[in-house]
Design an enzyme around this catalytic site. Structure first.
Site, short mmCIF file in Angstrom:
data_model
loop_
_atom_site.label_atom_id
_atom_site.label_comp_id
_atom_site.label_asym_id
_atom_site.label_seq_id
_atom_site.Cartn_x
_atom_site.Cartn_y
_atom_site.Cartn_z
N THR A 132 -53.38 28.76 -59.53
CA THR A 132 -52.85 30.06 -59.93
C THR A 132 -53.59 31.20 -59.25
O THR A 132 -54.77 31.06 -58.89
CB THR A 132 -52.99 30.19 -61.47
OG1 THR A 132 -52.81 31.55 -61.84
CG2 THR A 132 -54.37 29.78 -61.95
N ASP A 133 -52.92 32.36 -59.16
CA ASP A 133 -53.60 33.55 -58.63
C ASP A 133 -54.63 34.11 -59.62
O ASP A 133 -55.45 34.95 -59.26
CB ASP A 133 -52.58 34.64 -58.27
CG ASP A 133 -51.76 35.14 -59.46
OD1 ASP A 133 -51.86 34.55 -60.56
OD2 ASP A 133 -51.01 36.13 -59.28
N GLU A 134 -54.58 33.61 -60.89
CA GLU A 134 -55.47 34.19 -61.90
C GLU A 134 -56.94 33.89 -61.62
O GLU A 134 -57.83 34.52 -62.17
CB GLU A 134 -55.05 33.71 -63.31
CG GLU A 134 -53.59 34.04 -63.57
CD GLU A 134 -53.14 33.89 -65.01
OE1 GLU A 134 -53.96 33.96 -65.92
OE2 GLU A 134 -51.91 33.72 -65.20
N TYR A 157 -58.63 30.12 -69.43
CA TYR A 157 -57.64 29.41 -68.60
C TYR A 157 -58.00 29.55 -67.13
O TYR A 157 -58.12 28.55 -66.40
CB TYR A 157 -56.23 29.99 -68.85
CG TYR A 157 -55.22 29.59 -67.78
CD1 TYR A 157 -54.87 28.26 -67.57
CD2 TYR A 157 -54.61 30.57 -66.96
CE1 TYR A 157 -53.95 27.91 -66.58
CE2 TYR A 157 -53.70 30.22 -65.98
CZ TYR A 157 -53.37 28.89 -65.79
OH TYR A 157 -52.46 28.54 -64.81
N LYS A 161 -59.14 26.72 -64.28
CA LYS A 161 -58.41 26.46 -63.04
C LYS A 161 -59.33 26.70 -61.84
O LYS A 161 -59.29 25.96 -60.85
CB LYS A 161 -57.16 27.36 -62.95
CG LYS A 161 -56.04 27.01 -63.90
CD LYS A 161 -55.43 25.62 -63.68
CE LYS A 161 -54.64 25.52 -62.41
NZ LYS A 161 -53.93 24.19 -62.33
P1 NAD Z 1 -46.63 23.75 -68.28
O1 NAD Z 1 -47.61 24.06 -69.35
O2 NAD Z 1 -45.20 24.13 -68.44
O3 NAD Z 1 -46.64 22.18 -67.97
C1 NAD Z 1 -47.81 21.44 -67.88
C2 NAD Z 1 -47.45 19.97 -67.91
O4 NAD Z 1 -48.68 19.21 -67.82
C3 NAD Z 1 -46.75 19.53 -69.19
O5 NAD Z 1 -45.65 18.69 -68.88
C4 NAD Z 1 -47.82 18.76 -69.96
O6 NAD Z 1 -47.30 17.73 -70.78
C5 NAD Z 1 -48.66 18.21 -68.81
N1 NAD Z 1 -50.05 17.94 -69.22
C6 NAD Z 1 -50.88 18.78 -69.89
N2 NAD Z 1 -52.06 18.17 -70.12
C7 NAD Z 1 -51.98 16.94 -69.55
C8 NAD Z 1 -52.88 15.85 -69.43
N3 NAD Z 1 -54.10 15.90 -69.98
N4 NAD Z 1 -52.48 14.75 -68.77
C9 NAD Z 1 -51.23 14.66 -68.23
N5 NAD Z 1 -50.33 15.65 -68.35
C10 NAD Z 1 -50.70 16.79 -68.99
O7 NAD Z 1 -47.26 24.40 -66.97
P2 NAD Z 1 -46.53 25.04 -65.70
O8 NAD Z 1 -46.25 26.45 -65.99
O9 NAD Z 1 -45.43 24.15 -65.26
O10 NAD Z 1 -47.72 24.98 -64.64
C11 NAD Z 1 -47.90 23.84 -63.80
C12 NAD Z 1 -49.09 24.08 -62.90
O11 NAD Z 1 -48.89 25.24 -62.10
C13 NAD Z 1 -50.40 24.30 -63.67
O12 NAD Z 1 -51.42 23.66 -62.97
C14 NAD Z 1 -50.58 25.82 -63.63
O13 NAD Z 1 -51.94 26.16 -63.67
C15 NAD Z 1 -49.95 26.17 -62.29
N6 NAD Z 1 -49.39 27.51 -62.19
C16 NAD Z 1 -48.51 27.98 -63.14
C17 NAD Z 1 -47.94 29.25 -62.98
C18 NAD Z 1 -46.94 29.79 -63.96
O14 NAD Z 1 -46.53 30.96 -63.86
N7 NAD Z 1 -46.46 29.02 -64.92
C19 NAD Z 1 -48.28 30.05 -61.88
C20 NAD Z 1 -49.18 29.51 -60.93
C21 NAD Z 1 -49.71 28.25 -61.10
P1 TYD Z 2 -47.78 35.24 -69.82
O1 TYD Z 2 -46.33 34.94 -69.65
O2 TYD Z 2 -48.52 34.62 -70.95
O3 TYD Z 2 -48.48 34.91 -68.42
P2 TYD Z 2 -49.98 35.27 -67.90
O4 TYD Z 2 -50.81 35.72 -69.04
O5 TYD Z 2 -50.44 33.94 -67.36
O6 TYD Z 2 -49.79 36.31 -66.84
O7 TYD Z 2 -47.94 36.81 -69.95
C1 TYD Z 2 -47.44 37.69 -68.95
C2 TYD Z 2 -47.85 39.08 -69.34
O8 TYD Z 2 -47.15 39.47 -70.54
C3 TYD Z 2 -49.32 39.22 -69.66
O9 TYD Z 2 -49.78 40.50 -69.21
C4 TYD Z 2 -49.38 39.15 -71.18
C5 TYD Z 2 -48.07 39.79 -71.60
N1 TYD Z 2 -47.47 39.28 -72.85
C6 TYD Z 2 -47.05 40.17 -73.84
O10 TYD Z 2 -47.17 41.40 -73.69
N2 TYD Z 2 -46.48 39.65 -74.97
C7 TYD Z 2 -46.33 38.32 -75.17
O11 TYD Z 2 -45.82 37.89 -76.25
C8 TYD Z 2 -46.76 37.42 -74.15
C9 TYD Z 2 -46.62 35.92 -74.32
C10 TYD Z 2 -47.31 37.94 -72.99
#
Ligand code: NAD
Ligand code: TYD
Length: 350
Positions: A132-134, A157, A161
């Site tokens: 992630t970019d975070e 989080y 990561k």
């Molecule tokens: P998500 O939470 O929707 O899915 C995570 C998946 O991992 C789930 O299916 C869960 O069952 C599985 N999982 C969790 N713990 C596990 C374990 N101990 N063993 C095996 N499986 C396990 O997450 P996502 O949003 O699909 O993100 C996927 C990846 O991409 C993550 O690594 C996240 O850090 C990264 N990422 C997410 C975003 C975003 O905006 N969602 C952006 C950048 C990077």
């Molecule tokens: P989120 O979707 O949780 O992603 P991330 O924290 O990983 O960027 O949140 C996106 C943005 O929205 C973040 O600045 C937090 C804000 N947010 C709210 O204002 N209300 C909410 O209920 C949630 C879940 C997030």
């Protein structure tokens, strides 16, 4: 030899789009989806590919080294695309250890098993870590995250990561594994668990429930359509250079409050409600602890070196997303009621 790719976290939001893309686009590859099915894992996301001959599911926790070893042997894994993680910042604030266990310990476990299984021929295999970019921390106004930006994670989080990214690079440097890392901005799109901002808003607007905005809603995120992220992962997996990092983003920054207002307007239109109806649901609530102000990715490297760029404009992507949630009431019902957790039993145990 054909590739046997282990995709971890394939039942989650991004993982399910990556699995679908690989299963459909590469019939010669075997795709092994390994997922523990936590609350975020939903096999209903994969109905379209569950009977494909080149798809297999393994319910395994990445913290379990013995089970991982068995999967590597059974499926003769040639490459890994690692997405499994705990992914929600708010949950990391209430339970940081869960994030250490999966994101740090689980990733190192997976690295160890892959290193051992591939030890006679490390150069023929790739370990691709999706991040992630975070990890770069919070930006003031102006400026972008580059691949060279120093890590400065601010939440449990992002700290977990960041630690996992460091371990992946350390395994490349120390043991000579071929690894690649990509760091992506916020994704949105179908199959997103409704605890994250965009699906939560869509769900609450639909059900006329309050929309909680943390603080003043001034925080900025860069948003990318999930299928464009899956395409980027395909590009990095096939064309990325081992040892490199690629930033992935949408060139698409939004303040939270503006995105929420946009969703309200679009949903009023689609639901036939009077303009302004849904905005009344906006409720400002206590800010998230340590809330990062702004994330913004510079995705020039992947564009220039690998030719990837987002295919969808945000307006188009958000329309598709809202339409998907409106057309998939069943999916939302199952997720909100918890019924989706029975699907594994129905599919694999009954
Ligand atoms: P998500 O939470 O929707 O899915 C995570 C998946 O991992 C789930 O299916 C869960 O069952 C599985 N999982 C969790 N713990 C596990 C374990 N101990 N063993 C095996 N499986 C396990 O997450 P996502 O949003 O699909 O993100 C996927 C990846 O991409 C993550 O690594 C996240 O850090 C990264 N990422 C997410 C975003 C975003 O905006 N969602 C952006 C950048 C990077
Ligand atoms: P989120 O979707 O949780 O992603 P991330 O924290 O990983 O960027 O949140 C996106 C943005 O929205 C973040 O600045 C937090 C804000 N947010 C709210 O204002 N209300 C909410 O209920 C949630 C879940 C997030």
């Amino acid at each position: 030899m054909s590739k046997h790719i282990l995709i971890t976290g394939g039942a989650g939001f991004i993982g399910c789009h990556v699995v679908q893309l690989f299963v459909n686009k590469y019939p010669d590859y075997q795709i092994i989806n390994l997922d523990a099915l936590t609350y975020a894992g939903n096999l209903e996301n994969l109905k379209e590919v569950e009977n494909s001959p080149n798809y297999t599911f393994e319910k395994v926790d990445i913290q379990n080294a013995t089970a991982l070893e068995e999967v590597f042997k059974k499926h003769q894994i040639t490459d890994v695309i690692h997405l499994a993680a705990e992914s929600h910042v708010d949950r990391s604030i209430s339970d940081p250890l869960a994030f250490v266990k999966t994101n740090v310990f689980g990733t190192v476990n997976l690295l160890n098993v892959a290193k051992e299984y591939w030890k006679d021929d490390l150069q023929s295999h790739l370990f691709y870590h999706v991040s992630t970019d975070e990890v770069y921390g919070s930006l003031p106004e102006g400026g972008f995250f580059l691949e060279t930006t120093a890590y400065d994670p601010q939440s449990p989080y992002s700290a977990s990561k960041a630690a996992s990214d460091h371990f992946v690079r350390a395994y490349a440097n120390t043991y000579g594994m071929r690894t690649v890392v990509s760091n992506c901005s916020n994704n949105y799109g179908p199959n997103h668990f409704p605890e994250k901002l965009i699906p939560l808003c869509i769900n609450n607007i639909k059900n006329e429930k309050p929309i909680p905005i943390y603080g003043k809603g001034e925080n900025v995120r860069d948003w990318l359509f999930v299928k464009d992220h899956a395409r980027a992962i395909d590009t990095v997996f096939h064309q990325g250079e081992a040892g490199e990092t690629y930033n992935i983003g949408g060139f698409n920054e939004w303040k939270n409050i503006d995105i929420v207002r946009l969703l309200c307007r679009k949903m009023d239109e689609k639901l036939g409600r009077e303009v302004g109806t849904s905005e009344k649901l906006i409720t400002f609530v206590k800010d998230r602890a340590g809330h990062d102000l702004r994330y913004a990715i510079d995705a020039t490297k992947i564009k220039n070196e690998l030719g990837w760029e987002p295919s969808l404009q945000f307006e188009e992507g958000i329309e598709l997303t809202i339409d998907w949630y409106l057309a998939n009431q069943n999916w939302l019902d199952h997720v909100t009621s918890g019924a989706y957790q029975d699907y594994y039993k129905e599919l694999y145990e009954d």
